[in-house]
Design a protein around this motif. Structure first.
Motif, PDB file in Angstrom:
ATOM      1  N   GLY A  43       0.806  -1.216   0.000  1.00 22.58           N
ATOM      2  CA  GLY A  43       0.000   0.000   0.000  1.00 22.58           C
ATOM      3  C   GLY A  43       0.838   1.264   0.000  1.00 22.58           C
ATOM      4  N   PRO A  44       0.196   2.417  -0.105  1.00 21.18           N
ATOM      5  CA  PRO A  44       0.905   3.705  -0.164  1.00 21.18           C
ATOM      6  C   PRO A  44       1.822   3.901   1.044  1.00 21.18           C
ATOM      7  CG  PRO A  44      -1.430   3.994  -0.657  1.00 21.18           C
ATOM      8  CD  PRO A  44      -1.263   2.592  -0.166  1.00 21.18           C
ATOM      9  N   GLY A  45       3.073   4.296   0.754  1.00 17.09           N
ATOM     10  CA  GLY A  45       4.017   4.512   1.840  1.00 17.09           C
ATOM     11  C   GLY A  45       4.744   3.270   2.304  1.00 17.09           C
ATOM     12  N   GLY A  46       4.317   2.087   1.833  1.00 16.02           N
ATOM     13  CA  GLY A  46       5.018   0.861   2.166  1.00 16.02           C
ATOM     14  C   GLY A  46       4.919   0.453   3.624  1.00 16.02           C
ATOM     15  N   ILE A  47       5.838  -0.408   4.042  1.00 18.82           N
ATOM     16  CA  ILE A  47       5.744  -0.998   5.379  1.00 18.82           C
ATOM     17  C   ILE A  47       5.888   0.047   6.477  1.00 18.82           C
ATOM     18  CG2 ILE A  47       6.561  -3.251   4.569  1.00 18.82           C
ATOM     19  CD1 ILE A  47       9.252  -2.632   5.900  1.00 18.82           C
ATOM     20  N   TYR A  48       6.629   1.128   6.229  1.00 19.58           N
ATOM     21  CA  TYR A  48       6.811   2.124   7.286  1.00 19.58           C
ATOM     22  C   TYR A  48       5.500   2.841   7.601  1.00 19.58           C
ATOM     23  CZ  TYR A  48      11.862   1.433   6.963  1.00 19.58           C
ATOM     24  OH  TYR A  48      13.116   0.890   6.999  1.00 19.58           O
TER      25      TYR A  48
ATOM     26  N   LEU B  49       3.357   0.448   9.649  1.00 22.10           N
ATOM     27  CA  LEU B  49       3.785   0.353  11.045  1.00 22.10           C
ATOM     28  C   LEU B  49       3.313   1.558  11.851  1.00 22.10           C
ATOM     29  CD1 LEU B  49       7.409  -0.975  10.442  1.00 22.10           C
ATOM     30  CD2 LEU B  49       5.621  -2.181  11.708  1.00 22.10           C
ATOM     31  N   GLU B  50       3.468   2.752  11.290  1.00 20.68           N
ATOM     32  CA  GLU B  50       3.062   3.949  12.032  1.00 20.68           C
ATOM     33  C   GLU B  50       1.545   4.006  12.216  1.00 20.68           C
ATOM     34  OE1 GLU B  50       6.677   7.084  11.284  1.00 20.68           O
ATOM     35  OE2 GLU B  50       5.034   7.094   9.829  1.00 20.68           O
ATOM     36  N   GLU B  51       0.803   3.548  11.199  1.00 20.64           N
ATOM     37  CA  GLU B  51      -0.653   3.504  11.330  1.00 20.64           C
ATOM     38  C   GLU B  51      -1.070   2.542  12.434  1.00 20.64           C
ATOM     39  OE1 GLU B  51      -1.482   4.270   6.554  1.00 20.64           O
ATOM     40  OE2 GLU B  51      -1.783   2.293   7.448  1.00 20.64           O
ATOM     41  N   HIS B  52      -0.415   1.381  12.487  1.00 26.05           N
ATOM     42  CA  HIS B  52      -0.793   0.355  13.463  1.00 26.05           C
ATOM     43  C   HIS B  52      -0.435   0.765  14.885  1.00 26.05           C
ATOM     44  CE1 HIS B  52      -1.642  -3.740  14.888  1.00 26.05           C
ATOM     45  NE2 HIS B  52      -0.522  -3.635  15.598  1.00 26.05           N
TER      46      HIS B  52
ATOM     47  N   ALA C 157      14.608  -0.021  12.313  1.00 29.40           N
ATOM     48  CA  ALA C 157      13.408   0.800  12.430  1.00 29.40           C
ATOM     49  C   ALA C 157      12.767   0.495  13.782  1.00 29.40           C
ATOM     50  CB  ALA C 157      12.433   0.506  11.298  1.00 29.40           C
ATOM     51  N   ARG C 158      12.730   1.496  14.655  1.00 33.77           N
ATOM     52  CA  ARG C 158      12.225   1.310  16.010  1.00 33.77           C
ATOM     53  C   ARG C 158      10.936   2.104  16.192  1.00 33.77           C
ATOM     54  NH1 ARG C 158      17.993   2.840  18.885  1.00 33.77           N
ATOM     55  NH2 ARG C 158      19.196   1.021  18.212  1.00 33.77           N
ATOM     56  N   ILE C 159      10.032   1.559  16.995  1.00 34.10           N
ATOM     57  CA  ILE C 159       8.773   2.253  17.252  1.00 34.10           C
ATOM     58  C   ILE C 159       8.310   1.899  18.660  1.00 34.10           C
ATOM     59  CG2 ILE C 159       7.211   0.446  16.384  1.00 34.10           C
ATOM     60  CD1 ILE C 159       5.753   2.814  14.871  1.00 34.10           C
ATOM     61  N   ARG C 160       7.593   2.800  19.284  1.00 31.39           N
ATOM     62  CA  ARG C 160       7.168   2.593  20.674  1.00 31.39           C
ATOM     63  C   ARG C 160       5.785   1.949  20.735  1.00 31.39           C
ATOM     64  NH1 ARG C 160      10.683   4.850  24.138  1.00 31.39           N
ATOM     65  NH2 ARG C 160       9.326   4.182  25.842  1.00 31.39           N
TER      66      ARG C 160
END
Length: 262
Positions: free
Chosen positions: A168-173, A176-179, A218-221
């Motif tokens: 989808g638009p923007g790819g996996i990054y 991840l941010e949406e989720h 790629a790190r996310i909280r």
């Protein structure tokens, strides 16, 4: 003295190739012809040509004359501790903003390199989900970068789009941010090593050629937890690329010249 003689022949041939005297696809003279032209021993001429092959200037095939390779222009890969975004999504190198996948990406299960498994905090012998892309300018005949994304299987189960053919638009990054409803952060390490068979084939480099490797986490909280959601390894021919970045002053190195002058 022998090494200096070999360097003289290598330098002369390198200059001739760079000047266009031997364009891509052209054959270099035989070792015997080079030995006569430069007044050196045949073995010295052979070593000079092997050095050019190691630098990516020529391809050597047994029982055939060396052939000059098509070399992409020397491109500085700017790693300035910044991430950018355009209408396609995030990207990490302004010089490669127009690069695209040169073939359909491959995806599937793979056991990652041990250091990648450690970064993902998964067992070293455990499969993860891997997405592999050969990247370069649209006109490129061989890839300029080989990029592999490694994603934990638990995260793919949680966010199925990470394993889809079309993320989808923007790819996996973006997924991840949406989720996670949080911004990604990235950490990069740059290293070098000898190329492997996969890289030699994809990048069109000889077996003796080293590759520059950019390992990006790629790190996310997730609440109070920091999740390493992906590790991307981008490999490129070390002879064709460099890394450039801004050196920033730490507070301890602040300049106090004006105060001193007062």
């Amino acid at each position: 003295m022998a090494g200096a003689t070999q360097d003289r022949v290598t330098d002369a041939l390198r200059r001739a190739i760079d000047a266009g005297e031997y364009p891509p696809g052209a054959r270099l003279p035989s070792s015997e012809e080079l030995a006569r032209e430069y007044d050196v021993h045949r073995n010295t001429a052979q070593k000079a040509v092997r050095q050019l092959a190691a630098e990516g200037y020529v391809s050597i095939t047994r029982r055939h004359p060396p052939v000059v390779r098509e070399r992409p222009r020397h491109l500085t890969v700017v790693r300035d501790r910044s991430v950018y975004r355009d209408d396609i999504g995030y990207f990490f190198d302004k010089n490669a903003q127009d690069w695209r996948a040169l073939a359909p990406p491959t995806r599937g299960l793979a056991v990652p390199p041990e250091h990648v498994a450690d970064l993902l905090e998964v067992p070293r012998d455990q499969d993860v989900f891997a997405r592999v892309r050969k990247m370069g300018p649209p006109s490129a005949k061989v890839a300029h970068q080989l990029a592999t994304s490694y994603i934990p299987m638990a995260l793919v189960a949680e966010i199925p789009s990470l394993g889809a053919a079309d993320t989808g638009p923007g790819g996996i990054y973006d997924r991840l941010e949406e989720h996670f409803r949080a911004p990604l952060e990235w950490h990069e390490t740059v290293s070098a090593r000898q190329s492997n068979a996969e890289e030699q084939s994809a990048l069109g480099v000889p077996a003796s050629s080293p590759v520059l490797v950019v390992t990006r986490e790629a790190r996310i909280r997730r609440g109070d937890e920091v999740v390493v959601a992906e590790v991307n390894e981008t490999r490129m021919a070390a002879a064709q690329f460099a890394v450039s970045y801004v050196v920033r002053r730490d507070q301890s190195a602040e300049w106090h010249g004006e105060e001193g002058a007062a």
